[in-house]
Design a protein around this motif. Structure first.
Motif, PDB file in Angstrom:
ATOM      1  N   TYR A 147      47.116 -27.723  24.046  1.00 46.22           N
ATOM      2  CA  TYR A 147      46.109 -28.526  23.336  1.00 46.22           C
ATOM      3  C   TYR A 147      46.237 -28.470  21.816  1.00 46.22           C
ATOM      4  N   ARG A 148      47.462 -28.342  21.331  1.00 43.48           N
ATOM      5  CA  ARG A 148      47.681 -28.318  19.890  1.00 43.48           C
ATOM      6  C   ARG A 148      47.584 -29.731  19.329  1.00 43.48           C
ATOM      7  N   PRO A 149      47.258 -29.910  18.036  1.00 41.88           N
ATOM      8  CA  PRO A 149      46.944 -28.830  17.095  1.00 41.88           C
ATOM      9  C   PRO A 149      45.444 -28.538  16.946  1.00 41.88           C
ATOM     10  N   SER A 150      44.584 -29.427  17.451  1.00 48.38           N
ATOM     11  CA  SER A 150      43.163 -29.275  17.148  1.00 48.38           C
ATOM     12  C   SER A 150      42.470 -28.193  17.965  1.00 48.38           C
ATOM     13  N   TYR A 151      42.921 -27.990  19.200  1.00 55.00           N
ATOM     14  CA  TYR A 151      42.228 -27.069  20.097  1.00 55.00           C
ATOM     15  C   TYR A 151      43.210 -26.068  20.694  1.00 55.00           C
ATOM     16  N   GLY A 152      43.989 -25.418  19.824  1.00 54.70           N
ATOM     17  CA  GLY A 152      45.016 -24.486  20.272  1.00 54.70           C
ATOM     18  C   GLY A 152      44.473 -23.437  21.225  1.00 54.70           C
ATOM     19  N   GLY A 206      50.597  -7.904  40.929  1.00 53.91           N
ATOM     20  CA  GLY A 206      51.451  -9.091  40.998  1.00 53.91           C
ATOM     21  C   GLY A 206      51.405  -9.835  39.688  1.00 53.91           C
ATOM     22  N   GLN A 207      52.150 -10.916  39.597  1.00 55.88           N
ATOM     23  CA  GLN A 207      52.154 -11.728  38.385  1.00 55.88           C
ATOM     24  C   GLN A 207      50.760 -12.301  38.136  1.00 55.88           C
ATOM     25  N   GLY A 208      50.359 -12.368  36.884  1.00 63.38           N
ATOM     26  CA  GLY A 208      49.023 -12.857  36.582  1.00 63.38           C
ATOM     27  C   GLY A 208      48.990 -13.689  35.312  1.00 63.38           C
ATOM     28  N   GLU A 209      48.014 -14.566  35.245  1.00 61.53           N
ATOM     29  CA  GLU A 209      47.864 -15.470  34.107  1.00 61.53           C
ATOM     30  C   GLU A 209      46.522 -15.226  33.440  1.00 61.53           C
ATOM     31  N   ALA A 210      46.506 -15.350  32.102  1.00 61.79           N
ATOM     32  CA  ALA A 210      45.266 -15.185  31.351  1.00 61.79           C
ATOM     33  C   ALA A 210      45.268 -16.142  30.172  1.00 61.79           C
ATOM     34  N   GLY A 211      44.072 -16.599  29.787  1.00 64.29           N
ATOM     35  CA  GLY A 211      43.931 -17.508  28.656  1.00 64.29           C
ATOM     36  C   GLY A 211      43.133 -16.870  27.547  1.00 64.29           C
ATOM     37  N   PHE A 212      43.492 -17.204  26.294  1.00 67.34           N
ATOM     38  CA  PHE A 212      42.837 -16.615  25.125  1.00 67.34           C
ATOM     39  C   PHE A 212      42.578 -17.689  24.073  1.00 67.34           C
ATOM     40  N   SER A 213      41.445 -17.561  23.407  1.00 62.66           N
ATOM     41  CA  SER A 213      41.090 -18.502  22.348  1.00 62.66           C
ATOM     42  C   SER A 213      40.133 -17.800  21.408  1.00 62.66           C
ATOM     43  N   ALA A 214      40.119 -18.248  20.134  1.00 67.06           N
ATOM     44  CA  ALA A 214      39.221 -17.610  19.179  1.00 67.06           C
ATOM     45  C   ALA A 214      38.583 -18.592  18.212  1.00 67.06           C
ATOM     46  N   ALA A 215      39.393 -19.330  17.443  1.00 71.91           N
ATOM     47  CA  ALA A 215      38.828 -20.232  16.439  1.00 71.91           C
ATOM     48  C   ALA A 215      38.086 -21.385  17.093  1.00 71.91           C
ATOM     49  N   PRO A 216      37.020 -21.883  16.461  1.00 74.46           N
ATOM     50  CA  PRO A 216      36.276 -22.989  17.063  1.00 74.46           C
ATOM     51  C   PRO A 216      37.090 -24.275  17.151  1.00 74.46           C
ATOM     52  N   LEU A 217      37.844 -24.574  16.120  1.00 74.82           N
ATOM     53  CA  LEU A 217      38.673 -25.774  16.087  1.00 74.82           C
ATOM     54  C   LEU A 217      39.933 -25.452  15.309  1.00 74.82           C
ATOM     55  N   GLY A 218      41.060 -25.388  15.993  1.00 77.20           N
ATOM     56  CA  GLY A 218      42.255 -25.073  15.241  1.00 77.20           C
ATOM     57  C   GLY A 218      43.461 -24.832  16.115  1.00 77.20           C
TER      58      GLY A 218
END
Length: 231
Positions: A7-12, A73-85
């Motif tokens: 979701y780059r660049p606005s919602y990385g 086993g293999q695992g997936e995780a998502g990370f986010s911090a800035a509100p818009l960026g």
């Protein structure tokens, strides 16, 4: 470690895929989801309680970080911090360290070291509540920005003057000094405050928006209502 920046660049948005035994360290509160094959262990950012409290009071950082490890086993995780960026990955190596704004940190591999006792953090050299962390070691460092990322590569002796609220990171090979923007008249009338004068060689990462301007804009919307209620 496998990763994807969506979701780059606005919602990385950072998504990592961990193989069994593989792990990533993330800022507390940055995780948005994870698969059940991943275990989380929370630890203090620093061993000493006083230094941890100092980090929280001075830099706005959390008391804790989280270590995410794929176990069953293999695992997936998502990370986010800035509100818009945007989100960017920087490769850290023995001769490739960086100085980053503390709020830009999302996550890093286990051999990446964040030095919060460095003078740029503990003394707040960058002013106005902005603190920088020195990063060294080996591995991938994930940062986020407010707005898009503008990367500059400075040749030896080449200079760049950056507003501190737009400064995200720069190579530790660079020389720098924090100064006022012009004289007092220029400082008051231009809307600028402190800037960092950076001299190469090295890389400089700049964010196209700054949180101070957004806060000021939000306040223009809220202030009339606050004043109305106060009457």
């Amino acid at each position: 470690m496998k990763y994807e920046i969506k979701y780059r660049p606005s919602y990385g948005y950072l998504v990592v895929t961990l193989d069994p035994g593989e792990s990533i360290t993330a800022e507390a509160g940055a995780m948005t989801y994870m698969q059940p094959t991943i275990e989380v262990h929370t630890r203090k950012r620093k061993q000493g309680l006083l230094s941890t409290i100092g980090m929280t009071l001075l830099g706005g950082q959390s008391f804790f970080v989280n270590d995410f490890t794929a176990t069953s086993g293999q695992g997936e995780a998502g990370f986010s911090a800035a509100p818009l960026g945007d989100v960017e990955v920087i490769t850290i190596g023995p001769d490739k360290g960086y100085i980053i704004q503390k709020s830009a940190y999302i996550a890093s591999e286990k051999d990446v070291n964040l030095d919060a006792e460095w003078q740029g953090f503990t003394k707040g050299l960058f002013g106005q509540g902005l603190f920088m962390i020195k990063v060294s070691g080996q591995g991938m460092l994930f940062i986020n920005t407010f707005g898009a990322i503008d990367k500059h590569i400075l040749a030896p002796g080449e200079r760049l003057i950056v507003d501190n609220f737009h400064l995200v990171a720069f190579s530790d090979t660079c020389q720098y000094k924090v100064t006022k923007f012009g004289g007092w008249k220029e400082t008051l009338l231009s809307g600028e405050f402190l800037v960092t004068d950076i001299t190469g060689p090295g890389e400089v990462y700049i964010q196209t928006k700054n949180i101070r301007e957004m806060a000021d804009w939000i306040w223009t919307l809220i202030e009339p209502r606050v004043q109305a209620k106060a009457r």
